[in-house]
Design an enzyme around this catalytic site. Structure first.
Site, PDB file in Angstrom:
ATOM      1  N   GLY A   1      82.403  39.271  -4.925  1.00 38.03           N
ATOM      2  CA  GLY A   1      83.050  39.163  -6.241  1.00 38.03           C
ATOM      3  C   GLY A   1      82.087  39.630  -7.324  1.00 38.03           C
ATOM      4  O   GLY A   1      80.891  39.368  -7.241  1.00 38.03           O
TER       5      GLY A   1
ATOM      6  N   TYR B   1      73.662  39.646  -4.000  1.00 35.41           N
ATOM      7  CA  TYR B   1      75.098  39.836  -4.268  1.00 35.41           C
ATOM      8  C   TYR B   1      75.344  40.615  -5.570  1.00 35.41           C
ATOM      9  O   TYR B   1      76.472  41.036  -5.838  1.00 35.41           O
ATOM     10  CB  TYR B   1      75.842  38.491  -4.356  1.00 35.41           C
TER      11      TYR B   1
ATOM     12  N   ARG C   1      87.789  40.735   9.295  1.00 32.99           N
ATOM     13  CA  ARG C   1      86.365  41.044   9.237  1.00 32.99           C
ATOM     14  C   ARG C   1      86.167  42.486   9.619  1.00 32.99           C
ATOM     15  O   ARG C   1      86.986  43.048  10.365  1.00 32.99           O
ATOM     16  CB  ARG C   1      85.568  40.154  10.203  1.00 32.99           C
TER      17      ARG C   1
ATOM     18  N   ASP D   1      77.845  29.169  -5.038  1.00 31.99           N
ATOM     19  CA  ASP D   1      76.843  29.778  -4.167  1.00 31.99           C
ATOM     20  C   ASP D   1      76.736  31.272  -4.441  1.00 31.99           C
ATOM     21  O   ASP D   1      77.699  32.017  -4.237  1.00 31.99           O
ATOM     22  CB  ASP D   1      77.237  29.570  -2.690  1.00 31.99           C
TER      23      ASP D   1
ATOM     24  N   HIS E   1      66.702  33.477   1.648  1.00 30.50           N
ATOM     25  CA  HIS E   1      67.958  33.996   2.194  1.00 30.50           C
ATOM     26  C   HIS E   1      67.865  34.241   3.703  1.00 30.50           C
ATOM     27  O   HIS E   1      68.857  34.080   4.429  1.00 30.50           O
ATOM     28  CB  HIS E   1      68.313  35.310   1.479  1.00 30.50           C
TER      29      HIS E   1
ATOM     30  N   LYS F   1      69.659  32.635  -4.112  1.00 29.05           N
ATOM     31  CA  LYS F   1      68.785  32.905  -2.961  1.00 29.05           C
ATOM     32  C   LYS F   1      67.781  34.013  -3.251  1.00 29.05           C
ATOM     33  O   LYS F   1      68.093  34.978  -3.949  1.00 29.05           O
ATOM     34  CB  LYS F   1      69.636  33.303  -1.734  1.00 29.05           C
TER      35      LYS F   1
ATOM     36  N   LYS G   1      84.815  31.692   0.161  1.00 27.83           N
ATOM     37  CA  LYS G   1      84.884  32.629  -0.961  1.00 27.83           C
ATOM     38  C   LYS G   1      86.337  32.968  -1.240  1.00 27.83           C
ATOM     39  O   LYS G   1      87.103  33.314  -0.327  1.00 27.83           O
ATOM     40  CB  LYS G   1      84.113  33.908  -0.639  1.00 27.83           C
TER      41      LYS G   1
ATOM     42  N   LYS H   1      93.344  32.894  -7.607  1.00 28.03           N
ATOM     43  CA  LYS H   1      93.524  31.572  -8.226  1.00 28.03           C
ATOM     44  C   LYS H   1      94.188  30.563  -7.292  1.00 28.03           C
ATOM     45  O   LYS H   1      93.754  29.418  -7.187  1.00 28.03           O
ATOM     46  CB  LYS H   1      94.342  31.721  -9.520  1.00 28.03           C
TER      47      LYS H   1
ATOM     48  N   SER I   1      68.001  29.653   4.516  1.00 29.00           N
ATOM     49  CA  SER I   1      69.269  30.155   5.043  1.00 29.00           C
ATOM     50  C   SER I   1      68.963  31.030   6.243  1.00 29.00           C
ATOM     51  O   SER I   1      67.966  31.758   6.245  1.00 29.00           O
ATOM     52  CB  SER I   1      70.000  30.953   3.964  1.00 29.00           C
ATOM     53  N   ASN I   2      69.803  30.949   7.270  1.00 33.55           N
ATOM     54  CA  ASN I   2      69.636  31.757   8.482  1.00 33.55           C
ATOM     55  C   ASN I   2      68.345  31.427   9.223  1.00 33.55           C
ATOM     56  O   ASN I   2      67.772  32.303   9.890  1.00 33.55           O
ATOM     57  CB  ASN I   2      69.697  33.259   8.152  1.00 33.55           C
TER      58      ASN I   2
HETATM   59  N1  LIG Z   1      73.421  32.973   3.488  1.00 39.18           N
HETATM   60  C1  LIG Z   1      73.974  34.053   4.001  1.00 39.18           C
HETATM   61  O1  LIG Z   1      73.319  34.877   4.656  1.00 39.18           O
HETATM   62  C2  LIG Z   1      75.433  34.295   3.772  1.00 39.18           C
HETATM   63  C3  LIG Z   1      76.121  35.260   4.529  1.00 39.18           C
HETATM   64  C4  LIG Z   1      77.486  35.419   4.314  1.00 39.18           C
HETATM   65  C5  LIG Z   1      78.139  34.649   3.370  1.00 39.18           C
HETATM   66  N2  LIG Z   1      77.441  33.719   2.614  1.00 39.18           N
HETATM   67  C6  LIG Z   1      78.110  32.886   1.584  1.00 39.18           C
HETATM   68  O2  LIG Z   1      79.261  32.287   2.155  1.00 39.18           O
HETATM   69  C7  LIG Z   1      80.415  32.666   1.397  1.00 39.18           C
HETATM   70  C8  LIG Z   1      81.657  32.733   2.268  1.00 39.18           C
HETATM   71  O3  LIG Z   1      81.501  33.639   3.320  1.00 39.18           O
HETATM   72  P1  LIG Z   1      82.390  34.960   3.412  1.00 39.18           P
HETATM   73  O4  LIG Z   1      82.667  35.464   2.040  1.00 39.18           O
HETATM   74  O5  LIG Z   1      81.706  35.833   4.380  1.00 39.18           O
HETATM   75  O6  LIG Z   1      83.722  34.478   4.161  1.00 39.18           O
HETATM   76  P2  LIG Z   1      84.869  33.398   3.961  1.00 39.18           P
HETATM   77  O7  LIG Z   1      84.676  32.573   2.760  1.00 39.18           O
HETATM   78  O8  LIG Z   1      84.969  32.720   5.289  1.00 39.18           O
HETATM   79  O9  LIG Z   1      86.153  34.334   3.798  1.00 39.18           O
HETATM   80  C9  LIG Z   1      86.399  35.018   2.621  1.00 39.18           C
HETATM   81  C10 LIG Z   1      87.694  35.820   2.800  1.00 39.18           C
HETATM   82  O10 LIG Z   1      88.793  34.921   3.002  1.00 39.18           O
HETATM   83  C11 LIG Z   1      89.831  35.168   2.049  1.00 39.18           C
HETATM   84  N3  LIG Z   1      90.409  33.854   1.741  1.00 39.18           N
HETATM   85  C12 LIG Z   1      89.864  32.903   0.960  1.00 39.18           C
HETATM   86  N4  LIG Z   1      90.625  31.788   0.960  1.00 39.18           N
HETATM   87  C13 LIG Z   1      91.673  32.042   1.747  1.00 39.18           C
HETATM   88  C14 LIG Z   1      92.812  31.269   2.130  1.00 39.18           C
HETATM   89  N5  LIG Z   1      92.973  30.021   1.686  1.00 39.18           N
HETATM   90  N6  LIG Z   1      93.716  31.839   2.957  1.00 39.18           N
HETATM   91  C15 LIG Z   1      93.546  33.103   3.411  1.00 39.18           C
HETATM   92  N7  LIG Z   1      92.480  33.888   3.080  1.00 39.18           N
HETATM   93  C16 LIG Z   1      91.554  33.348   2.259  1.00 39.18           C
HETATM   94  C17 LIG Z   1      89.129  35.829   0.896  1.00 39.18           C
HETATM   95  O11 LIG Z   1      90.000  36.680   0.164  1.00 39.18           O
HETATM   96  P3  LIG Z   1      90.377  36.376  -1.393  1.00 39.18           P
HETATM   97  O12 LIG Z   1      89.094  36.371  -2.191  1.00 39.18           O
HETATM   98  O13 LIG Z   1      91.280  37.500  -1.735  1.00 39.18           O
HETATM   99  O14 LIG Z   1      91.059  35.033  -1.410  1.00 39.18           O
HETATM  100  C18 LIG Z   1      88.062  36.652   1.606  1.00 39.18           C
HETATM  101  O15 LIG Z   1      88.602  37.868   2.099  1.00 39.18           O
HETATM  102  C19 LIG Z   1      80.005  34.004   0.785  1.00 39.18           C
HETATM  103  O16 LIG Z   1      80.848  34.370  -0.277  1.00 39.18           O
HETATM  104  C20 LIG Z   1      78.593  33.683   0.386  1.00 39.18           C
HETATM  105  O17 LIG Z   1      78.587  32.892  -0.801  1.00 39.18           O
HETATM  106  C21 LIG Z   1      76.117  33.541   2.823  1.00 39.18           C
END
Ligand SMILES: NC(=O)c1ccc[n+]([C@@H]2O[C@H](COP(=O)([O-])OP(=O)(O)OC[C@H]3O[C@@H](n4cnc5c(N)ncnc54)[C@H](OP(=O)(O)O)[C@@H]3O)[C@@H](O)[C@H]2O)c1
Ligand SMILES: *[C@@H]1O[C@H](CO)[C@@H](O)[C@H](O)[C@H]1NC(C)=O
Length: 322
Positions: free
Chosen positions: A44, A70, A227, A65, A132, A99, A271, A275, A170-171
């Site tokens: 985002g 990012y 994915r 987060d 991170h 991070k 993420k 809305k 993290s990780n």
């Molecule tokens: N520390 C690290 O190395 C690391 C790595 C990866 C991620 N992260 C953190 O973790 C967060 C989440 O991980 P992620 O972004 O990979 O994956 P996620 O939150 O598991 O999935 C996000 C996806 O799901 C969709 N979505 C959200 N709510 C939904 C719902 N209720 N129903 C259906 N689809 C839905 C979102 O689209 P829309 O936005 O269109 O709703 C987006 O395409 C990241 O944003 C980041 O802050 C950290």
């Protein structure tokens, strides 16, 4: 007069409940409170991200987060400034996590990197600062070999200077966290890792908990959402087992998966910049899964990562070995 005050108080109480349910908190090993649901923000940016922060805080999110990599800290900072200016929250009501990226792992680079993040966020402290990734890199992305114990000393500097109220990683795997604990003054408060039904990470989560480290679960939806990686293992959003549990509670399968992580004592960071989905993803605090349902969902585990960073498999600090 007494009756009027009573009526007004009742009205306010009802108004509070219907406006936004705020996520509960849990206690970190440094005594601070952390909300047990976070807003993920990867992907985002710009006005959309700024708007998302406004919607999220309206919906009850208090934990955001982000990460320097990012490249959305400035937009998030604008959103935070908005919600404070609108009187929705005060700074101290929010929990902001960011991070340190891999190319700033030398001890004396950590505080300057955090100060740059703070400037972009428009904040004078973050609530949580995470390393991170245990593997360092040069600015051009090639591997370097800075020991994360050195990086951790920089994290301790950041905490002592009040720039990060809590510090974590993290990780990281269990041995890496134990090595920090055994060789440092301040233990990590958090390990943020990929956890979802296709990668339940039971042993790592249990090890973190036994070391007093709170787990944040990233990519909490696993393969319920599309994915980039080709082969998606079950469960997907229409999985019959998840659908049956979701129907029982009048929830969606995505909500069930978030609640599953809560039951496992992890802090999911879903993420969304939409809305309605933002609202749905925090609407998980009015029901509970049974231990049997948690066990059923854990059976999906195939140890399948979305992010396995396998180009770095031969690095001495490669973490994904458990
Ligand atoms: N520390 C690290 O190395 C690391 C790595 C990866 C991620 N992260 C953190 O973790 C967060 C989440 O991980 P992620 O972004 O990979 O994956 P996620 O939150 O598991 O999935 C996000 C996806 O799901 C969709 N979505 C959200 N709510 C939904 C719902 N209720 N129903 C259906 N689809 C839905 C979102 O689209 P829309 O936005 O269109 O709703 C987006 O395409 C990241 O944003 C980041 O802050 C950290
Ligand atoms: C997943 O990894 C754990 C070790 O962390 C192992 O015990 C388990 O058998 C693996 N499960 C599958 C399905 O590969």
């Amino acid at each position: 007069m007494g009756l009027f005050v009573f009526a007004a108080a009742t009205f306010l109480a009802i108004f509070d409940i219907t406006s936004a349910a705020v996520a509960p908190t849990t206690t970190l090993n440094d005594g601070r409170q952390i909300p047990i649901l976070a807003l993920g923000t990867y992907g985002g940016n710009g006005d959309k991200m700024r708007q998302t922060i406004n919607w999220a805080v309206e919906a009850g999110y208090r934990h955001i987060d982000t990460a320097s990599i990012y490249e959305n800290e400035a937009a998030i900072g604008q959103g935070i400034a908005d919600v404070i200016a609108r009187g929705l929250v005060k700074r101290e009501d929010l929990f902001v996590t960011t991070k340190l990226w891999n190319d700033r792992h030398a001890r004396d680079q950590v505080v300057p990197a955090l100060k740059e993040s703070l400037a972009r966020l428009g904040l004078d402290y973050v609530d949580l600062y995470l390393i991170h990734f245990p593997i360092s890199s040069e600015a051009d992305g090639t591997d370097s070999y800075i020991d994360y114990l050195e990086t951790w000393k920089g994290m301790e500097d950041a905490k002592k200077q009040g720039l990060a109220k809590s510090i974590g990683v993290s990780n990281f795997n269990s041995q890496q966290i134990k090595r920090i604990i055994d060789n440092s003054e301040i233990p990590p408060a958090v390990n943020q890792i990929e956890v979802h039904p296709a990668h339940t990470r039971e042993r790592l989560v249990a090890n973190c908990h036994s070391m007093g480290v709170v787990v944040m679960a990233y990519s909490p939806f696993g393969f319920l959402v599309p994915r980039e990686s080709s082969a998606a293992p079950p469960p997907q959003a229409n999985d019959p087992t998840l659908v049956r549990i979701a129907q029982k509670y009048g929830k969606t399968t995505n909500q069930i998966v978030l609640r599953y992580l809560i039951e496992r004592g992890a802090i999911p960071a879903p993420k969304s910049t939409n809305k309605d989905r933002l609202k749905a993803n925090i609407d998980i605090f009015d029901f509970q899964l049974t231990p049997e349902e948690v066990a059923t969902i854990s059976k999906f585990n195939v140890n399948k990562s979305i992010f396995d960073y396998d180009t770095q498999k031969n690095h001495p600090y490669y973490p994904f070995t458990e």
